[in-house]
Design a protein around this motif. Structure first.
Motif, mmCIF file in Angstrom:
data_model
loop_
_atom_site.group_PDB
_atom_site.id
_atom_site.type_symbol
_atom_site.label_atom_id
_atom_site.label_comp_id
_atom_site.label_asym_id
_atom_site.label_seq_id
_atom_site.Cartn_x
_atom_site.Cartn_y
_atom_site.Cartn_z
ATOM 1 N N ARG C 45 29.034 -1.161 37.453
ATOM 2 C CA ARG C 45 27.739 -0.756 36.925
ATOM 3 C C ARG C 45 26.619 -1.360 37.764
ATOM 4 N NH1 ARG C 45 23.822 -1.684 33.209
ATOM 5 N NH2 ARG C 45 23.379 0.032 31.774
ATOM 6 N N SER C 48 26.745 -0.092 42.381
ATOM 7 C CA SER C 48 27.192 1.276 42.122
ATOM 8 C C SER C 48 27.453 2.068 43.408
ATOM 9 C CB SER C 48 26.186 2.002 41.238
ATOM 10 O OG SER C 48 24.880 1.774 41.691
ATOM 11 N N TRP C 49 27.130 1.489 44.552
ATOM 12 C CA TRP C 49 27.579 2.053 45.821
ATOM 13 C C TRP C 49 28.372 0.975 46.533
ATOM 14 C CZ3 TRP C 49 22.158 4.238 47.464
ATOM 15 C CH2 TRP C 49 21.992 5.504 46.918
ATOM 16 N N LEU C 182 16.675 6.687 52.204
ATOM 17 C CA LEU C 182 17.477 6.693 50.973
ATOM 18 C C LEU C 182 17.309 5.357 50.262
ATOM 19 C CD1 LEU C 182 20.958 8.115 52.066
ATOM 20 C CD2 LEU C 182 19.280 9.267 50.658
ATOM 21 N N LEU C 186 13.091 2.786 47.186
ATOM 22 C CA LEU C 186 13.433 2.505 45.788
ATOM 23 C C LEU C 186 12.645 1.293 45.281
ATOM 24 C CD1 LEU C 186 17.281 3.019 46.106
ATOM 25 C CD2 LEU C 186 15.560 4.682 45.449
ATOM 26 N N PRO C 187 11.908 1.467 44.178
ATOM 27 C CA PRO C 187 10.979 0.421 43.767
ATOM 28 C C PRO C 187 11.639 -0.907 43.357
ATOM 29 C CG PRO C 187 11.094 2.157 42.115
ATOM 30 C CD PRO C 187 11.832 2.647 43.311
ATOM 31 N N GLY C 188 12.814 -0.875 42.774
ATOM 32 C CA GLY C 188 13.338 -2.102 42.190
ATOM 33 C C GLY C 188 14.313 -2.876 43.055
ATOM 34 N N ARG C 189 14.481 -2.491 44.324
ATOM 35 C CA ARG C 189 15.491 -3.142 45.149
ATOM 36 C C ARG C 189 14.806 -3.868 46.298
ATOM 37 N NH1 ARG C 189 20.201 -2.601 42.083
ATOM 38 N NH2 ARG C 189 19.983 -0.647 40.952
ATOM 39 N N TRP C 192 15.878 -3.741 50.088
ATOM 40 C CA TRP C 192 15.709 -2.477 50.818
ATOM 41 C C TRP C 192 14.246 -2.061 50.959
ATOM 42 C CZ3 TRP C 192 19.792 0.338 47.314
ATOM 43 C CH2 TRP C 192 21.073 -0.133 47.641
ATOM 44 N N PHE C 337 22.416 -4.654 46.242
ATOM 45 C CA PHE C 337 22.730 -4.524 44.816
ATOM 46 C C PHE C 337 22.913 -5.874 44.119
ATOM 47 C CE2 PHE C 337 24.104 -0.093 45.790
ATOM 48 C CZ PHE C 337 23.370 0.538 44.804
ATOM 49 N N PRO C 341 19.025 -5.633 38.977
ATOM 50 C CA PRO C 341 17.613 -5.692 38.557
ATOM 51 C C PRO C 341 17.351 -6.713 37.441
ATOM 52 C CG PRO C 341 18.326 -3.423 38.758
ATOM 53 C CD PRO C 341 19.549 -4.258 38.933
ATOM 54 N N LEU C 342 18.379 -7.163 36.738
ATOM 55 C CA LEU C 342 18.175 -8.169 35.702
ATOM 56 C C LEU C 342 18.545 -9.561 36.222
ATOM 57 C CD1 LEU C 342 19.130 -5.347 34.104
ATOM 58 C CD2 LEU C 342 18.616 -6.821 32.174
ATOM 59 N N HIS C 343 18.630 -9.658 37.539
ATOM 60 C CA HIS C 343 18.939 -10.922 38.205
ATOM 61 C C HIS C 343 20.267 -11.506 37.761
ATOM 62 C CE1 HIS C 343 15.362 -11.958 40.754
ATOM 63 N NE2 HIS C 343 15.150 -10.746 40.299
ATOM 64 N N GLU C 344 21.217 -10.648 37.510
ATOM 65 C CA GLU C 344 22.584 -11.084 37.246
ATOM 66 C C GLU C 344 23.403 -10.798 38.495
ATOM 67 O OE1 GLU C 344 22.371 -9.631 32.580
ATOM 68 O OE2 GLU C 344 22.852 -8.261 34.208
ATOM 69 N N THR C 346 26.884 -9.640 40.071
ATOM 70 C CA THR C 346 28.213 -9.060 40.019
ATOM 71 C C THR C 346 28.600 -8.806 41.462
ATOM 72 O OG1 THR C 346 27.583 -7.912 37.996
ATOM 73 C CG2 THR C 346 29.615 -7.200 39.056
#
Lengths: 275, 129, 386
Positions: C45, C48-49, C182, C186-189, C192, C337, C341-344, C346
């Motif tokens: 989740r 995701s890529w 691509l 993207l605003p939240g990354r 990138w 990734f 976005p919640l600073h967790e 994985t």
């Protein structure tokens, strides 16, 4: 959309000549007009008509109508029990599976203050806020990046602001998941059915390979019901029309200080947290 | 005119044609019984969203149309040609009368060897044994 | 001309059979993925890529690098590249085919891929990527084939092919720019969200692509009677040298902006990649190896004595390949990734099946490359025999 058939065919012919394919060129020349074009019967539909005689479609008159839907989450009222009840209701009414591990599916879930609001970091904030568990969900942004990046319009914004998913159209490229700055989207890495505790027969499940998320309970709004989470939250989650200055939601927003997740990104999230 | 590598080409063509036409001749003379989809029980029989002849040929386009209207435009009611109003929902409207997927849908779909992916997501009533 | 691919040495046929075996294994693995879904991959989740998109990004660069041969030859009439331009164009074709395959195996619903054309969406960068990649494939197929056909007939290439070849130059830049877009829009990354993404991609592409070409040149020289020539190798080595320096320079620009401004949502990704975050440090050794390879390659390539030494050059090229492959593949994708976005945090690592599918796609690309090179070198051998 004042496009007659003749005009459409002419334009489509011209753009096809440009090698872009009729509908692409059409979209470029007259954005938005494509929806009108899509309603033209395809050759297939000419053999198998899409409906019979003078039938028609219309919205349910009982449906809740809003110009811009939004949600207020009152952190004073939101206890962990109420939040869990809201999450449980959502999961049940939408057949959200419980998949263990990192390929899980979440529509709404609980998270910490620094996770939900990483940019308002403050080590000495009121412990009641700092240690609170916040509800995270799709923000149904006014300027949604997920809709911007979707290559098939499988995710799109309705006129009332809801950011919808069309699971029939999604190709599973997961661009929207990269685009969402709130981590609100989940991908079906596998067939979710075996992981649904109790099936709710009136709502579909999903299939492997598509992305899903909260839809502000569009299926419930359509029959005049509030979203399942708002209904189950014991008043801690208030759903309403942000555009209606007289709505309960707007009164709450006037009376208390509210914050939104990552407003600096310009997405205009429509989920407000009263703190 | 001379055909180079004639024998090889002809044998190759024969093998190709044999494989290509396999579905045609392998089932010859073994026609499956014509399906008899279960009619709706008298107790619940009302009027369908369209007449039988239309539904038989075009139910899939109707369902696709419903799908787009419901998901993309939020229009959920369908007023049929006969003037009756229906909620546009496969699971919640069609299956109210056609209660068995096995006895109704699958009959023809199996006969025609098509497997629509509706049921990957849309739930159907539990089948009575 | 294709008949040239139908006759070859024992080694040629053994090689093709080996590739077909790998392709078969990869296809088998893909069938498992097709039936079970992407659950068989290491993606999640949060990440995701993964490996597929990483390879895709890297290979777009290799494809774009054909321009490094086309441009000097056709615009500056640099004759030395005349003999090997076709090798660059055919490498581009094989690379683009692999790119398209990697996108396809990454899809959750591959059977719906035509929805991208059925519901065209110009606001999606993926839509434009589809157009530029397919366009680039067609341009290179036409340009490569027509010029080779003309060469075989001992005629100058037809006049109408010139504009197509010229078009391929900006088009090559466009495929990698669009691929960078691509990610870069993207605003939240934070990792990138940088305007230097496209130039950085192009720099690493113009290092990796010619490095691969040099290595292929060595292989061709060893296996056939065709010799690209010492000067061609040296010029390519210069290109690789400038490009890898630019690549590392752009990387330091990135490190400065992110590090000196010290904005957490941007620094977190670099910290994760180079030092580990909250005890998660799976990629740390990889990215340092990449950086080490990059620096070693620069030392070997800047120094004219080592660069012109045809015994050392291939090692420098392998180092460039490793550096850019790690940096642009896993580093770029997983690094973007993690954290989420919640600073967790994985972490991500590809699974065995995921690797098998990846090898299968690479084997398909190499098969296409082998056949195309067989044809091209067959024509060249014929020419020299005259």
């Amino acid at each position: 959309m004042g496009v007659d058939r003749r005009q459409f065919l002419k334009l489509a012919g011209i753009s096809a000549a440009f090698g872009l394919g009729g509908s692409v060129g059409f979209q470029l020349l007259r954005p938005g007009a494509l929806d009108a074009a899509e309603r033209m019967p395809t050759p297939y539909q000419m053999v198998f008509p899409k409906s019979q005689g003078n039938s028609e479609v219309m919205p349910n008159p009982k449906a809740l109508k809003g110009r811009r839907w939004g949600m207020v989450i009152d952190m004073r009222k939101l206890t962990v029990e109420k939040a869990r009840a809201a999450i449980q209701a959502c999961n049940y009414y939408h057949n959200v599976p419980t998949i263990p591990g990192k390929q899980n599916i979440k529509w709404i879930w609980l998270t910490g203050y620094t996770n939900a609001f990483p940019e308002v970091e403050n080590p000495f904030a009121d412990p009641a806020i700092k240690n609170a568990r916040f509800i995270a969900m799709c923000n149904h942004c006014d300027n949604p990046p997920c809709v911007r990046v979707c290559p098939t319009k499988a995710t799109f914004q309705r006129e009332d602001g809801i950011v919808m998913m069309d699971m029939h159209r999604c190709i599973g490229c997961r661009f929207c998941m990269a685009g969402c700055p709130y981590g609100s989207r989940s991908f079906n890495f596998r067939d979710p059915r075996p992981f649904i505790k109790k099936e709710y027969p009136k709502y579909p499940t999903r299939t492997k390979g598509v992305v899903e998320k909260c839809t502000f309970c569009s299926e419930r709004l359509a029959v005049g019901k509030l979203p399942a989470c708002a209904e189950a939250s014991g008043g801690a989650m208030v759903f309403g029309d942000v555009d209606d200055a007289g709505s309960e939601l707007r009164q709450l927003l006037r009376s208390r200080y509210s914050i939104r997740r990552k407003p600096n990104l310009g997405t205009h999230p429509q989920v407000y947290y009263l703190v | 005119m001379k055909l180079y590598n004639g024998p090889q080409i002809i044998v190759g063509l024969v093998i190709f044609l044999a494989i290509f036409t396999y579905p045609l001749w392998s089932g010859a003379g073994k026609a499956a019984p014509v399906p008899k989809p279960q009619p709706v029980p008298k107790s619940v029989a009302t009027q369908c969203v369209a007449d039988t002849a239309y539904m038989r040929t075009s139910h899939m386009t109707l369902l696709n149309y419903w799908r787009d209207e419901v998901v993309r435009d939020g229009d959920r009611l369908y007023v049929s040609a006969s003037g009756k109003t229906f909620n546009m929902s496969l699971s919640n409207t069609c299956f109210e009368c056609h209660t068995s997927k096995v006895k109704f849908c699958d009959q023809c779909h199996n006969y025609l060897a098509i497997s629509p992916f509706c049921w990957d997501c849309h739930l159907t009533p539990k089948e009575k044994k | 001309m294709l008949e040239k691919a139908l006759s070859g040495s024992k080694l040629y046929w053994t090689w093709l059979i080996c590739l077909l075996v790998v392709i078969g294994a990869g296809f088998g693995a893909y069938l498992v993925q097709y039936n079970k879904g992407l659950m068989i991959t290491g993606m999640s989740r949060d990440v995701s890529w993964g490996f597929y998109i990483a390879q895709f990004t890297f290979l777009v660069g290799v494809a774009a690098s054909a321009v490094m041969l086309v441009l000097p030859y056709y615009l500056h009439h640099y004759k030395t590249f005349g003999r090997i331009t076709i090798l660059g164009e055919f490498l581009a074709i094989a690379s683009v085919i692999m790119c398209i395959l990697f996108i396809t195996v990454d899809l959750g619903k591959p059977t719906r891929i035509l929805n991208v054309m059925l519901h065209p969406t110009p606001n999606s960068i993926l839509f434009w990527d589809m157009i530029v990649l397919n366009g680039y494939l067609i341009i290179n197929l036409v340009a490569g084939w027509v010029t080779l056909e003309a060469e075989r007939k001992q005629l100058p290439p037809p006049g109408w092919i010139k504009p197509i070849i010229y078009l391929s130059i900006p088009w090559a830049v466009s495929i990698h720019t669009v691929t960078a877009f691509l990610y870069a829009g993207l605003p939240g990354r934070g990792y990138w969200l940088t305007a230097i993404m496209a130039p950085r991609f192009l720099a690493s592409a113009f290092a990796a692509g010619p490095a691969v070409l040099i290595l292929l040149g060595y292989l061709v020289k060893k296996l056939t009677r065709f010799d690209p020539g010492k000067e061609a190798f040296e010029t390519l080595a210069k290109i690789v040298c400038y490009a890898i320096i630019l690549h590392i320079f752009f990387f330091f620009l990135e490190v400065f902006t992110v590090g000196y401004s010290d904005i957490p949502s941007h620094t977190a990704h670099l910290k994760y990649l180079y030092f580990g975050l909250h005890g998660h440090n799976m990629l740390v050794p990889w990215v340092w190896v990449a950086l080490g390879c990059g620096f070693t390659a620069i030392i070997l390539l800047v120094n004219p004595r080592t660069r012109k030494n045809l015994k050392i050059l291939p090692y420098a090229c392998v180092l460039v390949f490793i550096c850019t492959w790690i940096d642009k593949g896993m580093g770029m994708i997983a690094g973007g990734f993690v954290p989420n976005p919640l600073h967790e945090v994985t972490e991500y690592a590809p699974t065995g099946l995921e690797l098998m599918i990846t090898f299968g796609v690479y084997a398909t690309g190499i098969l296409v490359l082998t056949i195309l090179y067989k044809v091209a070198l067959g024509v060249k051998a014929e020419e020299e025999a005259l």
